[in-house]
Scaffold this motif. Sequence first.
Motif, mmCIF file in Angstrom:
data_model
loop_
_atom_site.group_PDB
_atom_site.id
_atom_site.type_symbol
_atom_site.label_atom_id
_atom_site.label_comp_id
_atom_site.label_asym_id
_atom_site.label_seq_id
_atom_site.Cartn_x
_atom_site.Cartn_y
_atom_site.Cartn_z
ATOM 1 N N ALA A 81 100.390 -53.554 59.636
ATOM 2 C CA ALA A 81 100.504 -53.618 61.096
ATOM 3 C C ALA A 81 100.761 -52.242 61.714
ATOM 4 C CB ALA A 81 101.630 -54.567 61.491
ATOM 5 N N ARG A 82 101.063 -51.241 60.868
ATOM 6 C CA ARG A 82 101.355 -49.898 61.391
ATOM 7 C C ARG A 82 100.078 -49.064 61.558
ATOM 8 N NH1 ARG A 82 106.950 -48.464 60.954
ATOM 9 N NH2 ARG A 82 108.059 -50.457 61.030
ATOM 10 N N GLU A 88 104.048 -41.482 61.349
ATOM 11 C CA GLU A 88 105.384 -41.846 61.842
ATOM 12 C C GLU A 88 106.114 -42.714 60.823
ATOM 13 O OE1 GLU A 88 106.794 -45.194 65.061
ATOM 14 O OE2 GLU A 88 105.015 -44.007 65.552
ATOM 15 N N THR A 89 105.377 -43.616 60.182
ATOM 16 C CA THR A 89 105.985 -44.548 59.237
ATOM 17 C C THR A 89 106.429 -43.853 57.963
ATOM 18 O OG1 THR A 89 104.629 -46.340 60.135
ATOM 19 C CG2 THR A 89 105.645 -46.714 57.990
ATOM 20 N N ILE A 90 105.586 -42.982 57.410
ATOM 21 C CA ILE A 90 105.993 -42.310 56.173
ATOM 22 C C ILE A 90 107.137 -41.341 56.450
ATOM 23 C CG2 ILE A 90 104.225 -40.487 56.315
ATOM 24 C CD1 ILE A 90 105.729 -42.132 53.118
ATOM 25 N N GLU A 91 107.140 -40.710 57.609
ATOM 26 C CA GLU A 91 108.245 -39.802 57.923
ATOM 27 C C GLU A 91 109.564 -40.573 58.058
ATOM 28 O OE1 GLU A 91 106.933 -37.601 61.331
ATOM 29 O OE2 GLU A 91 105.647 -36.274 60.136
ATOM 30 N N ALA A 92 109.495 -41.781 58.621
ATOM 31 C CA ALA A 92 110.699 -42.618 58.715
ATOM 32 C C ALA A 92 111.172 -43.043 57.330
ATOM 33 C CB ALA A 92 110.425 -43.843 59.586
ATOM 34 N N SER A 93 110.236 -43.368 56.443
ATOM 35 C CA SER A 93 110.599 -43.738 55.071
ATOM 36 C C SER A 93 111.279 -42.575 54.364
ATOM 37 C CB SER A 93 109.358 -44.171 54.288
ATOM 38 O OG SER A 93 108.927 -45.453 54.674
ATOM 39 N N LEU A 94 110.743 -41.380 54.541
ATOM 40 C CA LEU A 94 111.325 -40.214 53.870
ATOM 41 C C LEU A 94 112.738 -39.938 54.382
ATOM 42 C CD1 LEU A 94 108.236 -37.810 53.735
ATOM 43 C CD2 LEU A 94 109.102 -39.324 51.937
ATOM 44 N N ARG A 95 112.933 -40.089 55.693
ATOM 45 C CA ARG A 95 114.287 -39.904 56.239
ATOM 46 C C ARG A 95 115.254 -40.927 55.656
ATOM 47 N NH1 ARG A 95 111.488 -39.014 61.014
ATOM 48 N NH2 ARG A 95 111.858 -41.153 61.726
ATOM 49 N N ALA A 96 114.815 -42.188 55.615
ATOM 50 C CA ALA A 96 115.680 -43.250 55.098
ATOM 51 C C ALA A 96 116.007 -43.030 53.621
ATOM 52 C CB ALA A 96 115.028 -44.609 55.303
ATOM 53 N N TRP A 109 99.309 -54.514 52.284
ATOM 54 C CA TRP A 109 98.335 -55.599 52.305
ATOM 55 C C TRP A 109 97.078 -55.077 52.998
ATOM 56 C CZ3 TRP A 109 99.226 -60.437 50.200
ATOM 57 C CH2 TRP A 109 100.554 -60.754 49.893
ATOM 58 N N PRO A 110 95.916 -55.660 52.744
ATOM 59 C CA PRO A 110 94.746 -55.291 53.538
ATOM 60 C C PRO A 110 95.012 -55.610 55.014
ATOM 61 C CG PRO A 110 94.106 -56.601 51.622
ATOM 62 C CD PRO A 110 95.599 -56.666 51.712
ATOM 63 N N PRO A 111 94.651 -54.715 55.952
ATOM 64 C CA PRO A 111 94.853 -55.013 57.368
ATOM 65 C C PRO A 111 94.134 -56.292 57.784
ATOM 66 C CG PRO A 111 94.339 -52.697 57.060
ATOM 67 C CD PRO A 111 94.116 -53.364 55.734
ATOM 68 N N SER A 112 94.708 -56.994 58.765
ATOM 69 C CA SER A 112 94.102 -58.250 59.231
ATOM 70 C C SER A 112 92.716 -58.007 59.824
ATOM 71 C CB SER A 112 95.001 -58.936 60.255
ATOM 72 O OG SER A 112 95.320 -58.049 61.310
#
Length: 261
Positions: A81-82, A88-96, A109-112
């Motif tokens: 869904a991202r 933005e998502t991978i940067e948030a993961s790295l921060r976390a 998952w494969p995108p809808s």
Amino acid sequence: MDLDQPTVLLSGEVRIPLLGFGTWQITGPAAYEAVLAALDAGYRHIDTATMYGNEEEIGRAVAESGLRREDVFITTKLPPARVGREQETIEASLRALGTDHVDLWLLHWPPSNPADSIPVWREMLAARDEGLVRTVGVSNFSTAQIDELIQATEETPAVNQIRWSPSLYDRQRHRDHRDRGVVLEGYSPFKTSDLTDPVLVRIAAAHGVSPAQVVLRWHIDHEIVAIPKSVTPERIRTNADVFDFSLTAEEMRDIDALGGS
């Protein structure tokens, strides 16, 4: 990565430990405690995902384990869904996670909308090229969906993480992955196994181990990554204790036959 346990080579000269620790549905302090116990038991591969909501606890456990970051292989996953928010998502993961890179980033998952798959895959490849992730792959993809990515970009996913166990063994699907250079990674190895099956019980008795340990060793001897999950320290330790035996060719064939293909 200095490991005294089996690994398999991924694209980009990245080695992934064949035994990983799954963290789906483990959150909060339980995630921190489970990952700390797993690292103490000898796991060197931790599997998480943005949607699991536990990256911060996992990062804290890795940091406090006393291990060097380069000796722990970390996988996280991008929710489909991202679309358009990959960076933005991978940067948030790295921060976390408290790290400047992850070792493997999977499209969960494969995108809808199938038309989104290739643009998302290109953004993941860009993150790899920027050094935010060492290598990239997919999860829950069919062979045909993998082929679409390869044909569009000439870049093969390093891994496809799917539900896998002896009862789900599919010889053709296994061969298709090998032929393409995609490493198969199996999740829910116990949830989809009948650990009372006479074949597993017999082979376990022959090696003085449990049927669950036989299931994990079967993955490893096939060079399929296994990611068992548990929050029980004793079970975490037992699941990691699968490197002192291996299965014979006949035992492997008998277990393969449980999949009926």
